[in-house]
Write a protein that holds these residues in place. Structure first.
Motif, PDB file in Angstrom:
ATOM      1  N   ARG A  80       0.822  -1.215   0.000  1.00 22.74           N
ATOM      2  CA  ARG A  80       0.000   0.000   0.000  1.00 22.74           C
ATOM      3  C   ARG A  80       0.854   1.263   0.000  1.00 22.74           C
ATOM      4  O   ARG A  80       0.600   2.199  -0.774  1.00 22.74           O
ATOM      5  N   THR A  81       1.865   1.310   0.865  1.00 22.32           N
ATOM      6  CA  THR A  81       2.691   2.514   0.987  1.00 22.32           C
ATOM      7  C   THR A  81       3.435   2.809  -0.306  1.00 22.32           C
ATOM      8  O   THR A  81       3.464   3.951  -0.787  1.00 22.32           O
ATOM      9  N   GLN A  82       4.048   1.785  -0.886  1.00 24.04           N
ATOM     10  CA  GLN A  82       4.785   1.967  -2.132  1.00 24.04           C
ATOM     11  C   GLN A  82       3.871   2.453  -3.257  1.00 24.04           C
ATOM     12  O   GLN A  82       4.252   3.322  -4.049  1.00 24.04           O
ATOM     13  N   THR A  83       2.679   1.881  -3.318  1.00 23.88           N
ATOM     14  CA  THR A  83       1.748   2.262  -4.387  1.00 23.88           C
ATOM     15  C   THR A  83       1.246   3.686  -4.187  1.00 23.88           C
ATOM     16  O   THR A  83       1.116   4.455  -5.147  1.00 23.88           O
ATOM     17  N   GLU A  84       0.976   4.063  -2.961  1.00 26.50           N
ATOM     18  CA  GLU A  84       0.576   5.451  -2.681  1.00 26.50           C
ATOM     19  C   GLU A  84       1.669   6.420  -3.113  1.00 26.50           C
ATOM     20  O   GLU A  84       1.390   7.469  -3.717  1.00 26.50           O
ATOM     21  N   GLN A  85       2.904   6.096  -2.801  1.00 28.63           N
ATOM     22  CA  GLN A  85       4.024   6.963  -3.162  1.00 28.63           C
ATOM     23  C   GLN A  85       4.191   7.061  -4.674  1.00 28.63           C
ATOM     24  O   GLN A  85       4.506   8.125  -5.210  1.00 28.63           O
ATOM     25  N   LEU A  86       3.961   5.939  -5.367  1.00 28.75           N
ATOM     26  CA  LEU A  86       4.067   5.914  -6.828  1.00 28.75           C
ATOM     27  C   LEU A  86       3.092   6.901  -7.455  1.00 28.75           C
ATOM     28  O   LEU A  86       3.468   7.715  -8.314  1.00 28.75           O
ATOM     29  N   PHE A  87       1.838   6.861  -7.021  1.00 27.15           N
ATOM     30  CA  PHE A  87       0.828   7.756  -7.591  1.00 27.15           C
ATOM     31  C   PHE A  87       1.089   9.207  -7.198  1.00 27.15           C
ATOM     32  O   PHE A  87       0.899  10.113  -8.015  1.00 27.15           O
ATOM     33  N   ALA A  88       1.520   9.423  -5.974  1.00 29.60           N
ATOM     34  CA  ALA A  88       1.781  10.791  -5.515  1.00 29.60           C
ATOM     35  C   ALA A  88       2.931  11.422  -6.293  1.00 29.60           C
ATOM     36  O   ALA A  88       2.901  12.617  -6.610  1.00 29.60           O
ATOM     37  N   GLU A  89       3.939  10.636  -6.614  1.00 28.11           N
ATOM     38  CA  GLU A  89       5.106  11.178  -7.301  1.00 28.11           C
ATOM     39  C   GLU A  89       4.852  11.436  -8.773  1.00 28.11           C
ATOM     40  O   GLU A  89       5.240  12.482  -9.315  1.00 28.11           O
ATOM     41  N   TYR A  90       4.170  10.493  -9.457  1.00 29.58           N
ATOM     42  CA  TYR A  90       4.068  10.581 -10.920  1.00 29.58           C
ATOM     43  C   TYR A  90       2.742  11.168 -11.411  1.00 29.58           C
ATOM     44  O   TYR A  90       2.671  11.648 -12.537  1.00 29.58           O
ATOM     45  N   ARG A  91       1.702  11.099 -10.616  1.00 29.69           N
ATOM     46  CA  ARG A  91       0.414  11.709 -10.959  1.00 29.69           C
ATOM     47  C   ARG A  91       0.021  11.389 -12.417  1.00 29.69           C
ATOM     48  O   ARG A  91      -0.046  12.256 -13.280  1.00 29.69           O
ATOM     49  N   PHE A  92      -0.261  10.136 -12.647  1.00 26.43           N
ATOM     50  CA  PHE A  92      -0.557   9.625 -13.981  1.00 26.43           C
ATOM     51  C   PHE A  92      -1.858  10.193 -14.542  1.00 26.43           C
ATOM     52  O   PHE A  92      -2.801  10.476 -13.801  1.00 26.43           O
ATOM     53  N   ASP A  93      -1.899  10.339 -15.846  1.00 28.74           N
ATOM     54  CA  ASP A  93      -3.138  10.721 -16.526  1.00 28.74           C
ATOM     55  C   ASP A  93      -4.036   9.507 -16.733  1.00 28.74           C
ATOM     56  O   ASP A  93      -5.261   9.588 -16.597  1.00 28.74           O
ATOM     57  N   VAL A  94      -3.423   8.386 -17.090  1.00 28.29           N
ATOM     58  CA  VAL A  94      -4.145   7.154 -17.410  1.00 28.29           C
ATOM     59  C   VAL A  94      -3.425   5.982 -16.763  1.00 28.29           C
ATOM     60  O   VAL A  94      -2.189   5.983 -16.650  1.00 28.29           O
ATOM     61  N   VAL A  95      -4.184   4.985 -16.333  1.00 28.95           N
ATOM     62  CA  VAL A  95      -3.608   3.774 -15.746  1.00 28.95           C
ATOM     63  C   VAL A  95      -4.092   2.561 -16.532  1.00 28.95           C
ATOM     64  O   VAL A  95      -5.299   2.405 -16.777  1.00 28.95           O
ATOM     65  N   CYS A  96      -3.131   1.723 -16.937  1.00 27.51           N
ATOM     66  CA  CYS A  96      -3.445   0.448 -17.589  1.00 27.51           C
ATOM     67  C   CYS A  96      -2.978  -0.652 -16.641  1.00 27.51           C
ATOM     68  O   CYS A  96      -1.777  -0.942 -16.553  1.00 27.51           O
ATOM     69  N   HIS A  97      -3.922  -1.258 -15.943  1.00 30.96           N
ATOM     70  CA  HIS A  97      -3.592  -2.199 -14.870  1.00 30.96           C
ATOM     71  C   HIS A  97      -3.693  -3.642 -15.381  1.00 30.96           C
ATOM     72  O   HIS A  97      -4.788  -4.184 -15.537  1.00 30.96           O
TER      73      HIS A  97
END
Length: 350
Positions: A80-97
């Motif tokens: 959870r922590t790593q994923t939160e940091q990933l989104f906070a840092e890069y602020r993606f426009d689109v996500v392909c999961h």
């Protein structure tokens, strides 16, 4: 446009990230490179994308030598922590999961892995999307969600409430979780139900991969239900093309959606489901014949009864995909198998 692609050391994610990078998008790829199958194959995919696997460290971006706009990060979405940091840092426009714990049969013996990756991991992705209000989340579902439904061709407008494996149940859960976030937070989400994807760089746990290896070595192959099964085999290039088209078309609320007669594939929220399959089911024995033709060697077949978690037939109704995206998968099985076998022989030097 900045795009997150999860599972880029995996089969489909590897191709999707490459295609998006070639088109000039700013790509961040993540994968935990787990040991579900041989990591040498996962590393091979990353190397083919220009990633120096020797330099990989957890949570440290590595730039591609082939695509300056592609960075890879070894990261577990279940953290959870790593994923939160990933989104906070890069602020993606689109996500392909596309990251997930795959495999129907493996889910019978290792159920907790599916709860961790496919449920907790997916929730972390949804929360990341909510935190930065992404423009579109596209995620991988599976034809396995149709389960006991025998009304073919399978349509996204039919119910899918009777999965026969935990893997299938986890994918159906993803669809419902995505809908709740589309409804609550107005996040456009699109789920793609993939139908038996095959091709070069594929997964070693898939039957066609095991069959090719055994046929080449002259070893017997296990064929279940005495071969009386069929699958809507879909070549990986067709899947990737479908994913790219969907990424460019964020889900919208269905203006005709009726809560008295709810359509499972659409919603009053920006939510959508599509099948991506070849819509031309192939009998398992004919598929094996295609492998024999490509390899130039006959298979030694060990007939067995039906296995738990399997279904007899899959057949995709892709009319929505055709109507909305003007696209229909088209690669025939023999062509796809020929390409796979050529790659297999080169990669494994056989």
């Amino acid at each position: 446009m900045k795009i997150l692609v999860t599972g880029t050391a995996g089969f489909i994610g590897f191709f999707v990230a490459q295609q998006l990078a070639q088109k000039g998008f700013d790509i961040v790829g993540v994968d935990n490179i787990n040991t579900y199958y041989d990591t040498a194959l996962k590393h091979g995919r990353l190397k083919a994308s220009g990633i120096d696997v020797v330099s990989l460290q957890d949570n440290v971006p590595v730039s591609s030598s082939l695509y300056p706009n592609y960075r890879f990060i070894k990261l577990d979405i279940a953290d959870r922590t790593q994923t939160e940091q990933l989104f906070a840092e890069y602020r993606f426009d689109v996500v392909c999961h596309l990251a997930a714990q795959a495999g129907v049969r493996y889910s019978i013996t290792n159920p907790h892995d599916y709860a961790l990756s496919n449920l907790s991991g997916f929730l972390n992705i949804l929360e990341g999307c909510r935190s930065i209000q992404v423009k579109h989340l596209v995620y991988a579902s599976s034809s396995s969600v149709y389960g006991l439904n025998s009304n073919t061709p399978f349509s996204v407008h039919q119910g899918a409430a009777h999965p026969v494996s935990l893997y299938a149940a986890s994918k159906k859960s993803n669809e419902m979780m995505a809908h709740s976030y589309s409804h609550l937070y107005n996040i456009p989400t699109t789920g793609l139900r993939f139908f038996t994807v095959y091709g070069p760089w594929g997964r070693p746990d898939m039957a066609y991969f095991k069959f090719a290896d055994a046929i080449i070595k002259g070893e017997p192959i296990d064929v279940y239900n005495n071969g009386e099964m069929q699958r809507d085999f879909t070549y990986v290039d067709d899947i990737v093309e479908g994913v790219l088209r969907v990424l460019d078309r964020p889900a919208k609320p269905d203006p005709d959606w009726d809560s008295q007669h709810p359509d499972p594939a659409t919603s009053s929220a920006p939510y959508r489901l599509y099948n991506i399959g070849n819509s031309s089911p192939v009998k398992l024995m004919n598929f094996i014949t295609a492998l024999e033709n490509a390899i130039g060697k006959k298979a030694v077949i060990n007939m067995l009864p039906m296995q738990a978690g399997d279904v007899l037939s899959t057949d995709a109704d892709v009319s929505d995909l055709e109507r909305d995206l003007n696209y229909h998968p088209s690669t025939d099985v023999q062509t796809g198998i020929d390409r796979f076998v050529a790659w297999f022989k080169e990669f494994y030097q056989v």
